[in-house]
Motif scaffolding. Structure first.
Motif, short mmCIF file in Angstrom:
data_model
loop_
_atom_site.label_atom_id
_atom_site.label_comp_id
_atom_site.label_asym_id
_atom_site.label_seq_id
_atom_site.Cartn_x
_atom_site.Cartn_y
_atom_site.Cartn_z
N PRO A 155 -8.42 22.89 4.54
CA PRO A 155 -8.66 21.57 4.68
C PRO A 155 -9.26 20.94 3.53
N ALA A 156 -9.28 19.57 3.11
CA ALA A 156 -10.17 18.95 2.24
C ALA A 156 -10.28 17.58 2.56
N ALA A 157 -10.88 16.72 1.57
CA ALA A 157 -11.33 15.37 1.87
C ALA A 157 -9.73 14.73 1.73
N GLU A 158 -9.63 13.49 2.57
CA GLU A 158 -8.55 12.87 2.54
C GLU A 158 -8.58 11.65 1.61
N VAL A 159 -7.43 11.69 0.78
CA VAL A 159 -7.31 10.47 -0.35
C VAL A 159 -6.09 9.71 0.07
N GLN A 160 -6.44 8.77 0.52
CA GLN A 160 -5.41 7.62 1.04
C GLN A 160 -4.73 7.09 -0.45
N LEU A 161 -3.47 7.06 -0.51
CA LEU A 161 -2.41 6.60 -1.82
C LEU A 161 -1.80 5.42 -1.26
N GLU A 162 -1.93 4.27 -2.10
CA GLU A 162 -0.95 3.01 -1.78
C GLU A 162 -0.05 2.95 -3.09
N PHE A 163 1.35 3.13 -2.67
CA PHE A 163 2.37 2.84 -3.82
C PHE A 163 2.86 1.56 -3.63
N MET A 164 2.31 0.98 -4.70
CA MET A 164 2.76 -0.67 -4.62
C MET A 164 3.87 -0.95 -5.25
N ASP A 165 4.80 -1.80 -4.34
CA ASP A 165 6.19 -2.08 -4.88
C ASP A 165 6.71 -1.13 -5.33
N PRO A 166 7.05 0.12 -4.54
CA PRO A 166 7.56 1.32 -5.19
C PRO A 166 9.11 1.28 -5.46
N ALA A 167 9.94 0.33 -5.00
CA ALA A 167 11.24 0.20 -5.37
C ALA A 167 11.44 -0.39 -6.66
N ALA A 168 12.48 0.20 -7.48
CA ALA A 168 12.63 -0.55 -8.64
C ALA A 168 13.04 -1.91 -8.67
N ALA A 169 12.57 -2.53 -9.47
CA ALA A 169 12.94 -4.12 -9.49
C ALA A 169 14.59 -4.28 -10.21
N SER A 193 13.24 -5.52 0.28
CA SER A 193 11.97 -5.15 -0.57
C SER A 193 10.85 -4.54 0.32
N VAL A 194 10.16 -3.71 -0.54
CA VAL A 194 9.12 -3.04 0.13
C VAL A 194 7.98 -3.29 -0.76
N CYS A 195 6.71 -3.90 -0.09
CA CYS A 195 5.57 -4.18 -1.13
C CYS A 195 4.66 -2.89 -1.13
N LYS A 196 4.78 -1.91 -0.21
CA LYS A 196 3.97 -0.86 -0.68
C LYS A 196 4.34 0.37 0.42
N ALA A 197 4.20 1.55 -0.09
CA ALA A 197 4.23 2.75 0.96
C ALA A 197 2.99 3.42 0.83
N ILE A 198 2.56 4.08 2.10
CA ILE A 198 1.27 4.46 2.34
C ILE A 198 1.28 6.03 2.65
N MET A 199 0.61 6.79 2.11
CA MET A 199 0.41 8.17 2.70
C MET A 199 -0.73 8.84 2.31
N SER A 200 -1.23 9.79 3.16
CA SER A 200 -2.69 10.57 2.73
C SER A 200 -2.20 11.95 2.14
N ARG A 201 -3.11 12.27 1.15
CA ARG A 201 -3.00 13.41 0.58
C ARG A 201 -4.49 14.09 0.30
N SER A 202 -4.70 15.30 -0.22
CA SER A 202 -6.11 15.49 -0.58
C SER A 202 -5.84 16.14 -2.05
N ALA A 203 -6.97 16.51 -2.77
CA ALA A 203 -7.15 17.10 -4.17
C ALA A 203 -8.35 17.78 -4.34
#
Length: 397
Positions: A170-184, A372-382
């Motif tokens: 386990p490690a510390a959680e890092v939340q990521l937001e991928f903004m407007d992830p789809a190609a324009a 359209s998708v404004c963002k996708a969200i997931m949690s990772r660690s590093a």
């Protein structure tokens, strides 16, 4: 005969999500490698230990898998409203080739931490205790990623209790937001979220068959197939596919023809130079299986099953960028991913992969006849694994 001595380059070896890579600050690279081109590629190939006909990368930092043959270059951002520019290189193992065509979603989790520790984020934006928001410009694909990095006593906090299937500790959680992830639409040929204009296509692969496919460009260009249509259940682990040379060849042929349909290349022979993209994944409804760690996954633990190919092999868990594609496609009614998850309009799904499960969310809207998708969200660690200098022969680039 005179041989050039080794040089040393400041570098940090980091885990991000279920991947590992060598991180550099652009300013620390040798002058000739600070610009894109042959010198930079040659340097990274030598650092990672490629090309290696033995497939082991013994004489370099690579780990002989697509998840561990990676390099990252960061610099203070030249893009307004961003802290850091993030450039990702997927280093081929057995070929003298660095693929710059896409992002690594897993290593994205380590970018914010490295940027803070490397002095690339304004100190005034880093709290003494709390969460630092790092605004990342993903230079490969021209997209914004927001990383929420935990800070304790003014330093990046890496330890914690967040468990990520595919990572042992386990490690510390890092939340990521991928903004407007789809190609324009103006990203060029094949640039829209659904480059064929359809949620599901019939993908004809000469000599193999015709398959229902959802081809989406979100996170990373991805070709989704139904597991049953290609003879699988969706519960497979790596050995079931990676030890089957015929299966790997079929997947590569499917990938090449899908790339043409998506407008990423003009002819299947060009697929070899675009190894990182597109990805091929196959989906199935929920089912019970035992993960690669021996953990039992119940059919009630997941909304669907997904297995994905990366650099010619079945991935041991899930690429972060492919997870973005999964979350995006799942949120859009009528895609193969959405149908495997039971339909509807889910804002988040938990999918099963070879190492366990992962939850990813996406916010999708339908307007003027388009999704359209404004963002996708997931949690990772590093986590930093090692820092200091990496050494390479001075005449290797």
């Amino acid at each position: 005969m005179t041989h050039a001595p080794q040089i040393k380059v400041p570098a940090t070896y980091m885990r991000g999500g279920t991947s590992k890579g060598v991180f550099f600050r652009l300013q620390d690279l040798p002058q000739t490698a600070q610009l894109p081109g042959a010198a930079r590629d040659a340097l990274l190939l030598r650092v990672i230990g490629s090309p290696d006909p033995y497939g082991k990368q013994i004489d370099g930092m690579g780990g002989a898998t697509s998840s561990t043959s990676k390099a990252v270059i960061l610099a203070r951002s030249s893009k307004e409203g961003h802290d850091v520019d993030y450039l990702f290189g997927q280093v081929a193992i057995d070929k003298a080739f660095v693929d710059w065509s896409g992002n690594c979603g897993n290593l994205s989790a380590a970018v914010g931490s490295f940027a803070i520790s490397g002095g690339m984020v304004d100190p005034e934006r880093i709290p003494e205790n709390g969460i630092a928001t790092v605004r990342i410009w993903q230079a490969n694909i021209g997209k914004t990623i927001i990383a929420h990095v935990p800070i304790t006593s003014g330093e990046v906090q890496e330890t914690g209790e967040f468990a990520l299937d595919g990572v042992t500790f386990p490690a510390a959680e890092v939340q990521l937001e991928f903004m407007d992830p789809a190609a324009a639409e103006d990203d060029g040929e094949g640039g829209s979220m659904f480059p064929t204009g359809h949620l599901i296509d019939d993908l004809d692969v000469p000599g193999i068959g015709t398959f229902k496919a959802t081809m989406i460009n979100a996170g990373i260009p991805t070709i989704f197939l139904n597991a049953a249509d290609i003879g699988y259940t969706g519960t497979e682990l790596q050995d079931a596919i990676n030890r089957d040379a015929a299966a790997l060849a079929r997947f590569e042929t499917i990938r090449a023809h899908g790339a043409v349909r998506m407008g990423l290349i003009k002819h299947v022979t060009e697929a070899a130079r675009l190894q990182h993209t597109p990805k091929v994944a196959f989906v199935a409804p929920p089912a019970a299986y035992v993960s690669s760690s021996g953990k039992e996954v119940s059919s009630t633990d997941v909304d669907l099953l997904v297995r994905a190919m990366s650099m010619g092999k079945l991935h041991h868990a899930m690429m972060g960028t492919a997870a973005v594609a999964i979350g995006t496609a799942a949120a859009i009614p009528g895609t193969l991913v959405n149908l495997a998850a039971g339909g509807g309009s889910p804002s988040a799904v938990r999918f099963g992969h070879p190492s366990g499960t992962l939850r990813v969310g996406a916010q999708a809207t339908f307007s003027n006849g388009e999704w359209s998708v404004c963002k996708a969200i997931m949690s990772r660690s590093a986590r930093v694994l090692m820092e200091g200098w990496v050494r390479v022969p001075g005449d290797s680039f």
